[in-house]
Write a protein that holds these residues in place. Structure first.
Motif, PDB file in Angstrom:
ATOM      1  N   LEU A 186       0.831  -1.212   0.000  1.00 30.38           N
ATOM      2  CA  LEU A 186       0.000   0.000   0.000  1.00 30.38           C
ATOM      3  C   LEU A 186       0.865   1.262   0.000  1.00 30.38           C
ATOM      4  CD1 LEU A 186      -2.775  -1.035   2.543  1.00 30.38           C
ATOM      5  CD2 LEU A 186      -3.166  -0.332   0.163  1.00 30.38           C
ATOM      6  N   GLN A 187       2.040   1.157   0.635  1.00 27.67           N
ATOM      7  CA  GLN A 187       2.942   2.308   0.690  1.00 27.67           C
ATOM      8  C   GLN A 187       3.823   2.390  -0.549  1.00 27.67           C
ATOM      9  OE1 GLN A 187       4.898   1.314   4.341  1.00 27.67           O
ATOM     10  NE2 GLN A 187       3.187   1.987   5.631  1.00 27.67           N
ATOM     11  N   GLY A 188       3.643   1.482  -1.482  1.00 25.75           N
ATOM     12  CA  GLY A 188       4.412   1.508  -2.726  1.00 25.75           C
ATOM     13  C   GLY A 188       5.857   1.057  -2.575  1.00 25.75           C
ATOM     14  N   LYS A 189       6.180   0.418  -1.465  1.00 29.77           N
ATOM     15  CA  LYS A 189       7.569  -0.020  -1.251  1.00 29.77           C
ATOM     16  C   LYS A 189       7.873  -1.325  -1.972  1.00 29.77           C
ATOM     17  CE  LYS A 189       7.986   2.096   3.309  1.00 29.77           C
ATOM     18  NZ  LYS A 189       7.796   1.767   4.731  1.00 29.77           N
ATOM     19  N   ILE A 190       6.856  -2.120  -2.212  1.00 32.63           N
ATOM     20  CA  ILE A 190       7.019  -3.358  -2.983  1.00 32.63           C
ATOM     21  C   ILE A 190       5.945  -3.379  -4.069  1.00 32.63           C
ATOM     22  CG2 ILE A 190       8.104  -4.710  -1.132  1.00 32.63           C
ATOM     23  CD1 ILE A 190       5.381  -5.905  -0.479  1.00 32.63           C
ATOM     24  N   ASP A 191       6.083  -4.306  -5.037  1.00 28.10           N
ATOM     25  CA  ASP A 191       5.169  -4.315  -6.190  1.00 28.10           C
ATOM     26  C   ASP A 191       4.037  -5.327  -6.069  1.00 28.10           C
ATOM     27  OD1 ASP A 191       6.679  -2.431  -7.977  1.00 28.10           O
ATOM     28  OD2 ASP A 191       8.246  -3.912  -7.546  1.00 28.10           O
ATOM     29  N   ALA A 192       4.236  -6.331  -5.248  1.00 33.01           N
ATOM     30  CA  ALA A 192       3.214  -7.381  -5.146  1.00 33.01           C
ATOM     31  C   ALA A 192       3.391  -8.157  -3.856  1.00 33.01           C
ATOM     32  CB  ALA A 192       3.335  -8.339  -6.333  1.00 33.01           C
ATOM     33  N   VAL A 193       2.329  -8.855  -3.438  1.00 28.09           N
ATOM     34  CA  VAL A 193       2.397  -9.748  -2.284  1.00 28.09           C
ATOM     35  C   VAL A 193       1.887 -11.104  -2.735  1.00 28.09           C
ATOM     36  CG1 VAL A 193       1.458 -10.257   0.015  1.00 28.09           C
ATOM     37  CG2 VAL A 193       2.055  -7.902  -0.589  1.00 28.09           C
ATOM     38  N   ILE A 194       2.624 -12.150  -2.422  1.00 28.01           N
ATOM     39  CA  ILE A 194       2.162 -13.509  -2.724  1.00 28.01           C
ATOM     40  C   ILE A 194       1.754 -14.173  -1.420  1.00 28.01           C
ATOM     41  CG2 ILE A 194       2.821 -15.785  -3.622  1.00 28.01           C
ATOM     42  CD1 ILE A 194       4.530 -14.375  -5.666  1.00 28.01           C
ATOM     43  N   ILE A 195       0.490 -14.584  -1.360  1.00 29.02           N
ATOM     44  CA  ILE A 195      -0.073 -15.115  -0.117  1.00 29.02           C
ATOM     45  C   ILE A 195      -1.281 -15.993  -0.462  1.00 29.02           C
ATOM     46  CG2 ILE A 195      -1.627 -13.159   0.313  1.00 29.02           C
ATOM     47  CD1 ILE A 195      -0.659 -13.313   3.309  1.00 29.02           C
ATOM     48  N   ASP A 196      -1.775 -16.735   0.515  1.00 30.76           N
ATOM     49  CA  ASP A 196      -2.925 -17.623   0.302  1.00 30.76           C
ATOM     50  C   ASP A 196      -4.186 -16.823  -0.054  1.00 30.76           C
ATOM     51  OD1 ASP A 196      -0.864 -18.694   2.055  1.00 30.76           O
ATOM     52  OD2 ASP A 196      -2.099 -20.467   2.235  1.00 30.76           O
ATOM     53  N   ASP A 197      -5.067 -17.459  -0.825  1.00 25.43           N
ATOM     54  CA  ASP A 197      -6.208 -16.726  -1.401  1.00 25.43           C
ATOM     55  C   ASP A 197      -7.178 -16.116  -0.390  1.00 25.43           C
ATOM     56  OD1 ASP A 197      -6.976 -19.347  -0.765  1.00 25.43           O
ATOM     57  OD2 ASP A 197      -8.339 -19.548  -2.458  1.00 25.43           O
ATOM     58  N   GLN A 198      -7.525 -16.851   0.663  1.00 24.17           N
ATOM     59  CA  GLN A 198      -8.526 -16.300   1.591  1.00 24.17           C
ATOM     60  C   GLN A 198      -7.985 -15.125   2.404  1.00 24.17           C
ATOM     61  OE1 GLN A 198     -11.626 -16.734   1.350  1.00 24.17           O
ATOM     62  NE2 GLN A 198     -11.634 -18.501   0.005  1.00 24.17           N
ATOM     63  N   PRO A 199      -6.777 -15.235   2.979  1.00 25.97           N
ATOM     64  CA  PRO A 199      -6.217 -14.041   3.623  1.00 25.97           C
ATOM     65  C   PRO A 199      -6.092 -12.883   2.630  1.00 25.97           C
ATOM     66  CG  PRO A 199      -4.941 -15.965   4.211  1.00 25.97           C
ATOM     67  CD  PRO A 199      -5.941 -16.424   3.193  1.00 25.97           C
ATOM     68  N   ALA A 200      -5.695 -13.191   1.385  1.00 27.87           N
ATOM     69  CA  ALA A 200      -5.582 -12.132   0.370  1.00 27.87           C
ATOM     70  C   ALA A 200      -6.925 -11.425   0.215  1.00 27.87           C
ATOM     71  CB  ALA A 200      -5.129 -12.725  -0.960  1.00 27.87           C
ATOM     72  N   LYS A 201      -7.996 -12.210   0.120  1.00 31.69           N
ATOM     73  CA  LYS A 201      -9.331 -11.601  -0.035  1.00 31.69           C
ATOM     74  C   LYS A 201      -9.673 -10.744   1.168  1.00 31.69           C
ATOM     75  CE  LYS A 201     -11.294 -15.031  -3.073  1.00 31.69           C
ATOM     76  NZ  LYS A 201     -12.006 -16.310  -3.076  1.00 31.69           N
ATOM     77  N   ALA A 202      -9.343 -11.234   2.360  1.00 30.10           N
ATOM     78  CA  ALA A 202      -9.642 -10.464   3.573  1.00 30.10           C
ATOM     79  C   ALA A 202      -8.858  -9.150   3.578  1.00 30.10           C
ATOM     80  CB  ALA A 202      -9.299 -11.295   4.815  1.00 30.10           C
ATOM     81  N   PHE A 203      -7.580  -9.197   3.219  1.00 33.53           N
ATOM     82  CA  PHE A 203      -6.766  -7.978   3.227  1.00 33.53           C
ATOM     83  C   PHE A 203      -7.249  -6.993   2.154  1.00 33.53           C
ATOM     84  CE2 PHE A 203      -3.196 -10.870   4.908  1.00 33.53           C
ATOM     85  CZ  PHE A 203      -3.452 -10.526   6.222  1.00 33.53           C
ATOM     86  N   VAL A 204      -7.613  -7.496   0.988  1.00 34.64           N
ATOM     87  CA  VAL A 204      -8.077  -6.621  -0.102  1.00 34.64           C
ATOM     88  C   VAL A 204      -9.425  -5.985   0.272  1.00 34.64           C
ATOM     89  CG1 VAL A 204      -8.877  -6.602  -2.509  1.00 34.64           C
ATOM     90  CG2 VAL A 204      -6.732  -7.759  -1.906  1.00 34.64           C
ATOM     91  N   ALA A 205     -10.273  -6.766   0.950  1.00 36.14           N
ATOM     92  CA  ALA A 205     -11.577  -6.228   1.354  1.00 36.14           C
ATOM     93  C   ALA A 205     -11.417  -5.123   2.409  1.00 36.14           C
ATOM     94  CB  ALA A 205     -12.454  -7.352   1.906  1.00 36.14           C
ATOM     95  N   GLU A 206     -10.381  -5.249   3.243  1.00 35.57           N
ATOM     96  CA  GLU A 206     -10.190  -4.279   4.331  1.00 35.57           C
ATOM     97  C   GLU A 206      -9.483  -3.007   3.881  1.00 35.57           C
ATOM     98  OE1 GLU A 206      -7.954  -6.393   7.299  1.00 35.57           O
ATOM     99  OE2 GLU A 206      -9.632  -7.751   7.625  1.00 35.57           O
ATOM    100  N   ASN A 207      -8.844  -3.032   2.708  1.00 33.98           N
ATOM    101  CA  ASN A 207      -8.029  -1.895   2.282  1.00 33.98           C
ATOM    102  C   ASN A 207      -8.358  -1.473   0.855  1.00 33.98           C
ATOM    103  OD1 ASN A 207      -5.840  -1.756   4.554  1.00 33.98           O
ATOM    104  ND2 ASN A 207      -6.053  -3.918   4.019  1.00 33.98           N
ATOM    105  N   ASP A 208      -8.571  -0.199   0.652  1.00 30.06           N
ATOM    106  CA  ASP A 208      -8.812   0.303  -0.699  1.00 30.06           C
ATOM    107  C   ASP A 208      -7.510   0.273  -1.486  1.00 30.06           C
ATOM    108  OD1 ASP A 208     -11.431   0.819  -0.208  1.00 30.06           O
ATOM    109  OD2 ASP A 208     -11.089   2.895   0.443  1.00 30.06           O
TER     110      ASP A 208
END
Ligand code: GLN
Length: 260
Positions: A186-208
């Protein structure tokens, strides 16, 4: 840390001198895990919604509730110990926990360290990027900075060489918590995050400002892990089968994952 180690060495010495001082009652009092106590100690890393996460003072999630239901079937109380993800296997091996439940993927490497229960869930590694970015496929991320959670399968795959489908060690940034990787993205320090699908969905839902790439990456099976040759595995497998059969497992999942 040093003190603790010293203390356990002294205790082991005392035990070899006097077996009587080290009966099961004694080990229960020190809170250590044991096959015969009425408590099952679960090791987890409660930073992995919807499988395990903090809700106020409590640790909740699919694994937490499923493990409680398994413990109940075995006539035991569940106690959850929260720790770093890469401490779970050592805790299980050392007998500090009876089992690990942490959305943990079964891998050949881990199978040399612990025994796994039957698998209870299929997970997927996915890639999170900034919503406005042009990244569309895993290949687009070659040479870019990739964030992962330390010691996870996402870390293992991503840090492999490009010939083996990874991004190369030099492009990987490791975080203790998945959410810290997401924050760095989110701070633009990295380009991508690789993680499991359900946590990914939870994090994406919590953050614009984030999206999950619409491409399959890697599919995996989750299971509980145990100390090698633990007698608990067979009992737990029976409990897993029963809880799947009677709909309890589906009910727990439905509480935490809304159907798409
Ligand atoms: N499924 C992944 C693994 O086993 C991530 C688990 C986690 O971060 N809790 O490595």
């Amino acid at each position: 840390m040093k003190m603790k180690k010293l203390l356990s060495v002294v205790l082991v010495a005392a035990c070899t001198l006097s077996m009587a001082a080290c009966g099961s009652g004694e080990s229960k009092n020190t809170g250590s895990a044991s096959d015969d106590s009425d408590t099952l100690v679960m090791a987890t890393n409660a930073e992995f919604p919807p499988y395990e996460y903090h809700d106020g003072d409590e640790i909740v999630g699919i694994d937490a509730e499923f493990a409680a239901a398994i413990a109940d079937k075995l006539g035991k109380e569940l106690k959850i110990e929260d720790m770093a993800f890469d401490s779970i296997i050592p805790a299980v091996q050392g007998g500090k926990a009876d089992f690990g439940a942490a959305g943990m993927t079964v891998t050949d490497e881990r199978k040399t360290q612990v025994d796994f229960s039957d698998s209870y869930y299929t997970g997927r590694q996915v890639i999170i990027v900034a919503e406005g970015s042009d990244f569309a496929t895993p290949e687009d991320l070659e040479g870019k900075k990739i964030g992962v959670q330390l010691g996870t399968t996402g870390d293992i795959y991503a840090s492999d060489t490009p010939e083996n489908g990874g991004y190369g060690e030099e492009n990987i940034e490791r975080f203790n918590k998945g959410f810290e990787a997401v924050q760095s993205l989110l701070q633009g320090k990295i380009d991508a995050v690789i993680i499991d699908d359900q946590p990914a969905k939870a994090f994406v839902a919590e953050n614009d400002g984030l999206k999950i790439l619409d491409t399959e990456y890697i599919e995996e099976e989750y299971a509980l892990c145990f100390k090698k040759d633990s007698k608990l595995v067979a009992e737990v497998n029976d409990a897993i089968a029963a809880l799947k059969e009677d709909g309890t497992f589906d009910k727990i999942v439905a509480k935490y994952i809304t159907a798409e």
